[in-house]
Write an enzyme that holds these catalytic residues in place. Structure first.
Site, PDB file in Angstrom:
ATOM      1  N   SER A  16      72.790  22.954  99.903  1.00 53.96           N
ATOM      2  CA  SER A  16      73.442  23.963  99.055  1.00 53.96           C
ATOM      3  C   SER A  16      72.697  24.144  97.728  1.00 53.96           C
ATOM      4  O   SER A  16      72.687  25.251  97.173  1.00 53.96           O
ATOM      5  CB  SER A  16      74.918  23.617  98.820  1.00 53.96           C
ATOM      6  OG  SER A  16      75.041  22.541  97.931  1.00 53.96           O
ATOM      7  N   HIS A 112      70.888  14.933  90.382  1.00 56.23           N
ATOM      8  CA  HIS A 112      71.713  13.771  90.747  1.00 56.23           C
ATOM      9  C   HIS A 112      73.152  14.033  90.300  1.00 56.23           C
ATOM     10  O   HIS A 112      73.374  14.503  89.183  1.00 56.23           O
ATOM     11  CB  HIS A 112      71.151  12.518  90.077  1.00 56.23           C
ATOM     12  CG  HIS A 112      71.902  11.280  90.471  1.00 56.23           C
ATOM     13  ND1 HIS A 112      71.718  10.679  91.706  1.00 56.23           N
ATOM     14  CD2 HIS A 112      72.853  10.565  89.826  1.00 56.23           C
ATOM     15  CE1 HIS A 112      72.534   9.638  91.798  1.00 56.23           C
ATOM     16  NE2 HIS A 112      73.232   9.550  90.667  1.00 56.23           N
TER      17      HIS A 112
HETATM   18  C1  GAR Z   1      73.925  16.874  95.843  1.00 56.90           C
HETATM   19  O1  GAR Z   1      75.200  16.540  95.332  1.00 56.90           O
HETATM   20  C2  GAR Z   1      72.837  16.137  95.092  1.00 56.90           C
HETATM   21  O2  GAR Z   1      73.106  16.001  93.724  1.00 56.90           O
HETATM   22  C3  GAR Z   1      72.876  14.804  95.788  1.00 56.90           C
HETATM   23  O3  GAR Z   1      73.024  15.105  97.142  1.00 56.90           O
HETATM   24  C4  GAR Z   1      73.760  16.323  97.259  1.00 56.90           C
HETATM   25  C5  GAR Z   1      72.965  17.261  98.133  1.00 56.90           C
HETATM   26  O4  GAR Z   1      73.718  18.424  98.408  1.00 56.90           O
HETATM   27  N1  GAR Z   1      71.673  14.048  95.531  1.00 56.90           N
HETATM   28  C6  GAR Z   1      71.670  12.738  95.363  1.00 56.90           C
HETATM   29  O5  GAR Z   1      72.658  12.043  95.430  1.00 56.90           O
HETATM   30  C7  GAR Z   1      70.281  12.166  95.066  1.00 56.90           C
HETATM   31  N2  GAR Z   1      70.408  10.843  94.547  1.00 56.90           N
HETATM   32  P1  GAR Z   1      73.025  19.711  98.987  1.00 56.90           P
HETATM   33  O6  GAR Z   1      72.211  19.238 100.212  1.00 56.90           O
HETATM   34  O7  GAR Z   1      74.157  20.588  99.392  1.00 56.90           O
HETATM   35  O8  GAR Z   1      72.134  20.305  97.927  1.00 56.90           O
END
Ligand code: GAR
Length: 203
Positions: A16, A112
């Site tokens: 996302s 993050h």
């Molecule tokens: C997001 O919340 C991002 O901040 C987190 O993973 C999710 C990915 O969502 N990242 C971490 O925790 C990295 N340490 P997305 O695939 O929908 O962008």
């Protein structure tokens, strides 16, 4: 007019944040940038499907029990082949090797879901809830050789409510992530900043 800066997005799952960046570019909120390539270490990542739907170059580069440095070498080659100016980790759930970080000095961003340095690593939103903090948020930072540690470009805050679950808190933070990432990319691409010690200072 100067050429648009080329982004390389790395993801492992839902994607996302990648979609938010792509939409910020198409809506003109994020100017002077284009997505050159999207790379996933997981073949079944929804983010890679979203990239294909947008007719972007979408590559799956799996680790396949290789050493991290070998896997990263292939990713670095792919990023170079696509002449990437800035690497954006968007839910890329693998640590980068020191070789990777050195290949793109101060040119890798990560997002993050906590206010770093609080709650690095996995399940940041759950860590925040369990700790009992009343405010949380997200952080966009340069990647260095330590986990969730590099210079902070920007942070956005959200309240933590009494009735929050991991899901409700994560959703509130995610909404801010989608705004924060495009904003941070624009700031970095503008080049109008300096880094003094750990401080990112706009000029
Ligand atoms: C997001 O919340 C991002 O901040 C987190 O993973 C999710 C990915 O969502 N990242 C971490 O925790 C990295 N340490 P997305 O695939 O929908 O962008």
């Amino acid at each position: 007019m100067s050429a648009r800066k080329r982004l390389g997005v790395l993801l492992s799952g839902r994607g996302s944040n990648f979609v938010a960046i792509a939409e910020a570019i198409s809506s003109g909120t994020l100017q002077g940038a284009e997505i050159a390539v999207v790379i996933s270490n997981k073949a079944d990542a929804l983010g890679i499907t979203a990239a294909r739907e947008r007719h972007l170059s979408a590559q799956v580069i799996e680790a396949r029990e290789r050493k991290r440095s070998e896997h990263d070498k292939e990713i670095i080659a792919c990023l170079r082949e696509h002449r990437v100016d800035l690497v954006c980790l968007a839910g890329y759930m693998r640590l980068l090797s020191p070789e990777f970080v050195r290949a793109f000095p101060q040119r890798i961003l990560n997002i993050h879901p906590s206010l770093l340095p609080a709650f690095p690593g996995l399940d940041a939103q759950q860590q925040a809830l369990e700790y009992g903090v009343k405010v949380s948020g997200c952080t966009v930072h340069f990647v260095d050789e330590q986990l969730d540690h590099g210079v902070i470009v920007l942070q956005k805050t959200v309240p933590v409510l009494e009735e929050d679950t991991v899901d409700t808190l994560s959703a509130r933070i995610l909404e801010q992530e989608h705004i924060a990432y495009a904003e941070a990319i624009a700031r970095v691409l503008s080049g109008k900043y300096e880094v003094v010690g750990r401080r990112y200072l706009p000029r």
